[in-house]
Motif scaffolding. Sequence first.
Motif, mmCIF file in Angstrom:
data_model
loop_
_atom_site.group_PDB
_atom_site.id
_atom_site.type_symbol
_atom_site.label_atom_id
_atom_site.label_comp_id
_atom_site.label_asym_id
_atom_site.label_seq_id
_atom_site.Cartn_x
_atom_site.Cartn_y
_atom_site.Cartn_z
ATOM 1 N N MET A 1 0.851 -1.180 0.000
ATOM 2 C CA MET A 1 0.000 0.000 0.000
ATOM 3 C C MET A 1 0.895 1.241 0.000
ATOM 4 N N ALA A 2 0.680 2.120 -0.928
ATOM 5 C CA ALA A 2 1.501 3.318 -1.054
ATOM 6 C C ALA A 2 1.141 4.325 0.039
ATOM 7 N N ALA A 3 2.158 5.010 0.511
ATOM 8 C CA ALA A 3 1.936 6.032 1.527
ATOM 9 C C ALA A 3 1.236 7.230 0.890
ATOM 10 N N GLU A 4 0.395 7.882 1.666
ATOM 11 C CA GLU A 4 -0.331 9.045 1.150
ATOM 12 C C GLU A 4 0.617 10.237 1.040
ATOM 13 N N GLU A 5 0.396 11.028 0.023
ATOM 14 C CA GLU A 5 1.215 12.225 -0.209
ATOM 15 C C GLU A 5 0.965 13.237 0.917
ATOM 16 N N PRO A 6 2.013 13.598 1.678
ATOM 17 C CA PRO A 6 1.823 14.535 2.788
ATOM 18 C C PRO A 6 1.329 15.918 2.348
ATOM 19 N N ALA A 7 1.674 16.327 1.148
ATOM 20 C CA ALA A 7 1.272 17.649 0.663
ATOM 21 C C ALA A 7 -0.241 17.747 0.489
ATOM 22 N N LYS A 8 -0.918 16.601 0.433
ATOM 23 C CA LYS A 8 -2.368 16.591 0.269
ATOM 24 C C LYS A 8 -3.068 17.334 1.417
ATOM 25 N N LEU A 9 -2.437 17.322 2.588
ATOM 26 C CA LEU A 9 -3.012 17.998 3.751
ATOM 27 C C LEU A 9 -3.038 19.517 3.590
ATOM 28 N N LEU A 10 -2.204 20.032 2.702
ATOM 29 C CA LEU A 10 -2.103 21.475 2.511
ATOM 30 C C LEU A 10 -3.085 22.005 1.475
ATOM 31 N N LEU A 11 -3.617 21.125 0.651
ATOM 32 C CA LEU A 11 -4.447 21.544 -0.473
ATOM 33 C C LEU A 11 -5.681 22.363 -0.103
ATOM 34 N N PRO A 12 -6.418 22.029 0.965
ATOM 35 C CA PRO A 12 -7.599 22.849 1.278
ATOM 36 C C PRO A 12 -7.255 24.320 1.517
ATOM 37 N N TYR A 13 -6.134 24.582 2.176
ATOM 38 C CA TYR A 13 -5.729 25.960 2.465
ATOM 39 C C TYR A 13 -5.272 26.671 1.196
ATOM 40 N N LEU A 14 -4.604 25.927 0.333
ATOM 41 C CA LEU A 14 -4.141 26.519 -0.925
ATOM 42 C C LEU A 14 -5.307 26.774 -1.872
ATOM 43 N N GLN A 15 -6.297 25.893 -1.857
ATOM 44 C CA GLN A 15 -7.484 26.098 -2.689
ATOM 45 C C GLN A 15 -8.256 27.329 -2.229
ATOM 46 N N ARG A 16 -8.411 27.498 -0.903
ATOM 47 C CA ARG A 16 -9.094 28.690 -0.391
ATOM 48 C C ARG A 16 -8.311 29.942 -0.773
ATOM 49 N N ALA A 17 -6.988 29.879 -0.698
ATOM 50 C CA ALA A 17 -6.155 31.030 -1.070
ATOM 51 C C ALA A 17 -6.388 31.398 -2.527
ATOM 52 N N ASP A 18 -6.446 30.404 -3.397
ATOM 53 C CA ASP A 18 -6.683 30.680 -4.820
ATOM 54 C C ASP A 18 -8.066 31.301 -5.036
ATOM 55 N N GLU A 19 -9.077 30.794 -4.306
ATOM 56 C CA GLU A 19 -10.430 31.339 -4.434
ATOM 57 C C GLU A 19 -10.494 32.794 -3.970
ATOM 58 N N LEU A 20 -9.741 33.116 -2.934
ATOM 59 C CA LEU A 20 -9.806 34.441 -2.328
ATOM 60 C C LEU A 20 -8.871 35.464 -2.959
ATOM 61 N N GLN A 21 -7.953 35.016 -3.787
ATOM 62 C CA GLN A 21 -6.921 35.900 -4.333
ATOM 63 C C GLN A 21 -7.507 37.138 -5.008
ATOM 64 N N LYS A 22 -8.593 36.981 -5.740
ATOM 65 C CA LYS A 22 -9.200 38.118 -6.452
ATOM 66 C C LYS A 22 -9.903 39.082 -5.497
ATOM 67 N N HIS A 23 -10.425 38.559 -4.397
ATOM 68 C CA HIS A 23 -11.286 39.348 -3.527
ATOM 69 C C HIS A 23 -10.568 39.940 -2.315
ATOM 70 N N ASP A 24 -9.642 39.191 -1.763
ATOM 71 C CA ASP A 24 -8.964 39.654 -0.554
ATOM 72 C C ASP A 24 -7.546 39.084 -0.531
ATOM 73 N N HIS A 25 -6.620 39.873 -1.041
ATOM 74 C CA HIS A 25 -5.227 39.411 -1.153
ATOM 75 C C HIS A 25 -4.620 39.072 0.202
#
Length: 101
Positions: A1-25
């Motif tokens: 069984m392959a280990a899960e990518e640790p960076a996956k835990l960061l994605l929700p915060y990065l996705q919110r940052a991308d969504e908010l970039q236009k509205h609130d830098h």
Amino acid sequence: MAAEEPAKLLLPYLQRADELQKHDHLVAYYCRLYAMERGLKIPNSERTKTTNALLASLMNQLEKDKKSLKLGPEDNLHLEGFALNVFAKADKQDRAGKADL
């Protein structure tokens, strides 16, 4: 069984940052900063090439954003106000029976 990518835990915060970039830098910057802080807590022994590449890219983005923002001690008030505003909108929708995902 392959280990899960640790960076996956960061994605929700990065996705919110991308969504908010236009509205609130500033809020987007702090979402990315939080992701960076979480990423740096991943032990070196568990980091993959993908994780290291993501952290390097994130660090470069933060440095770039930092130059265009005026960061200060009152930023926490701005972030708190943003969070309260988001909560108030969600609460209003919920009380009106129009809540969705």
